[in-house]
Design a protein around this motif. Sequence first.
Motif, short mmCIF file in Angstrom:
data_model
loop_
_atom_site.label_atom_id
_atom_site.label_comp_id
_atom_site.label_asym_id
_atom_site.label_seq_id
_atom_site.Cartn_x
_atom_site.Cartn_y
_atom_site.Cartn_z
N PRO A 134 38.62 40.73 44.85
CA PRO A 134 38.22 39.95 46.01
C PRO A 134 37.31 40.78 46.90
O PRO A 134 37.42 42.01 46.93
CB PRO A 134 39.54 39.64 46.71
CG PRO A 134 40.47 40.69 46.25
CD PRO A 134 40.04 41.08 44.87
N SER A 135 36.42 40.10 47.58
CA SER A 135 35.51 40.83 48.46
C SER A 135 36.31 41.57 49.51
O SER A 135 37.28 41.05 50.05
CB SER A 135 34.53 39.86 49.12
OG SER A 135 35.21 38.70 49.55
N SER A 136 35.95 42.79 49.80
CA SER A 136 36.73 43.61 50.73
C SER A 136 36.43 43.19 52.16
O SER A 136 35.41 42.57 52.43
CB SER A 136 36.40 45.08 50.52
OG SER A 136 35.15 45.36 51.10
N PRO A 137 37.35 43.52 53.11
CA PRO A 137 37.19 43.05 54.48
C PRO A 137 35.90 43.52 55.13
O PRO A 137 35.39 42.86 56.02
CB PRO A 137 38.40 43.65 55.20
CG PRO A 137 39.37 44.00 54.13
CD PRO A 137 38.57 44.29 52.91
N SER A 153 44.15 36.00 55.04
CA SER A 153 42.85 36.32 55.61
C SER A 153 42.09 35.04 55.94
O SER A 153 41.09 35.06 56.63
CB SER A 153 42.02 37.12 54.61
OG SER A 153 42.74 38.23 54.19
N ARG A 181 33.09 35.41 57.64
CA ARG A 181 34.36 36.08 57.91
C ARG A 181 34.65 36.15 59.41
O ARG A 181 33.77 36.44 60.21
CB ARG A 181 34.32 37.49 57.33
CG ARG A 181 35.64 38.23 57.38
CD ARG A 181 35.51 39.58 56.71
NE ARG A 181 35.08 39.45 55.32
CZ ARG A 181 35.90 39.16 54.31
NH1 ARG A 181 37.19 38.98 54.55
NH2 ARG A 181 35.46 39.06 53.09
N GLU A 196 44.96 33.24 43.14
CA GLU A 196 44.32 34.32 43.89
C GLU A 196 43.94 33.82 45.29
O GLU A 196 44.13 34.53 46.28
CB GLU A 196 43.06 34.80 43.15
CG GLU A 196 43.34 35.65 41.92
CD GLU A 196 43.65 34.84 40.66
OE1 GLU A 196 43.77 33.60 40.76
OE2 GLU A 196 43.77 35.44 39.58
N LEU A 221 45.76 34.72 49.28
CA LEU A 221 45.01 35.25 50.41
C LEU A 221 44.90 34.25 51.56
O LEU A 221 44.32 34.55 52.60
CB LEU A 221 43.59 35.63 49.95
CG LEU A 221 43.48 36.81 48.99
CD1 LEU A 221 42.11 36.85 48.34
CD2 LEU A 221 43.76 38.12 49.72
#
Lengths: 258, 321
Positions: free
Chosen positions: B7-10, B170, B41, B89, B93
């Motif tokens: 997954p794309s990181s924060p 998230s 985000r 997944e 999240l």
Amino acid sequence: MNSNKPSVTSRLYAVWYRHVRVYGRNIISNGLPPFLEPLVFLVGIGMGLGAYLTKMEGVPYLEYLATGLLMTTAMFTSAFECSFGTFIRLEYEKAYDGMLAAPITVWDLLIGEILWAGTKGFFFTLAVLSVIYAFGILPVGLSLLTPFIGFFTGTMFAALSLLVTSFVKNINHFNFYFSGFISPMFFFAGVVFPVSNLPKIVHPISEALPLTHAVRLTRALSFPGEIPLLWADVAYLLLFTLLIGLAGVRRLKRRLID
Amino acid sequence: MTEKKQPSSPTQTGPVVAARHINKTYGSLRAVNNVGFSIQRGTCVAFLGPNGAGKTTVMKILYGKGEPDPRPDTYINVFGYDPRGEQLEIKQLSGVVTQEDSLDEELNVVQNLQVYSRFYGIGRRRAAARIDELLEFMELSDKKRSRIKELSGGMKRRLVMARSLLGEPSLLILDEPTTGLDPQVRQLIWDRLHMLKRTGVTILLTTHYMQEAAQLADEIVIMDHGNVLLTGPPQQLLTEQVEPFVLELKNKGLAADIEPGFGDEAVRKEEYTERILYYSHNSSMLNSLVGGLSPGEYHVRQSDLEDLFLKTTGRKLNELQ
């Protein structure tokens, strides 16, 4: 960030655990009837009517009936759980909508449900077995394994009931399933009298019924040496659960996923 | 279990959710028609639209509870995952609040959360701490042992929100989180959503309340009949799309006295059975015209999101409302 999705076993356990917790809240009202029902049957029919009967398939009548009841109890509990119970969770409580928002799939949800019904089958069989032992109807022995047959009987009728539920739009329609299929099995699956007593023409029907095979396996374990264990019965139980379960989950998935 | 993608990181930039060409047909009903959007985000996007606009369907498709029509051009990406096949997944999240509460009535408050913590793979001890924290956060600590039947509608809603936060999501997907709640509870929920947003949580919500969208959303998406009609920051859309001032006449009969005064000014008129609304850029003109009316007969105000919403979606009821 927690990106590790739970494993299949962890997901199935979570669904199963949810049912255990919800069911466990009313353990007295949920758990007492499985002791009482077979008691009524054993006293009413076994001791009352049974006094006029000698033996069935070479087995004393009370023992014959008692071993049949082990499986009908497992059948009824899991059939109720996965028909009325499932329908209420699906349509009224919307419990599945909440659960499917969590990281589980429809397959996890419904297989967990089948495993839970199997668990109930196990414990309900165990409840009846302890009544049977308490009355000294059977000696403690290989019959200790019958709750495991109860588990598989539970999963088998859970699978069937899920398939039935996938067709049902109105909760009252389950009455057809119970009056038309589940209850008659009492008489056509060799619970209260042997299948062989029925007219020859009915035999194939009896053989097709799932309960017949569960009851035969139970008797094989309860009267070792007298009644043979048939692997065909084991195969029937497993295959029936697998195929019907597959069909049931596939059909219900269409109702759970928009 | 092997992961195909990370997954794309924060810290990574780019949208958390990106969707293009989502379509959904139920029989002959086109519930969602070629919808696309993206969410950055840590921002909040509110989907507005009348009942039956397709908002809920879009939300469900994002976490795999719904399936879009199978079309080759459909693209859905949530944290780098596609809900068609990678719903686990995504759900691990995300926290989801569905329109209906779906609490387990047989269990009490804390047990409801215990059961759900299992779904996220949270062990018993960690769950206990997390649950206490969340009950405190949603101001439900003193209801820990209450049965669900004893809870008010607002408490149930807060509990469902606490439940959605168990997995430390998230992304929050909230389908009408405050519909039917009283102002106090609504304020509390808005406050908590602001707090979560500040910690970097991305929020996606549907609502009927314009005030809610104005309060929370960095961007709004107005939907109707399965189509996206407008997208953008609420304030910007308001300035671009709607005249800033409104004169509301409570009695249509007064129109004959007012309308000649408009002269050459551009005035947009919205007529209802009893009332008339005049939208204009010129507030002094609107104010000068109502001099002869008594206070109960009119109302001059600034236009708001509600006016934008009504202008965009039309003011007639549709067959699903």
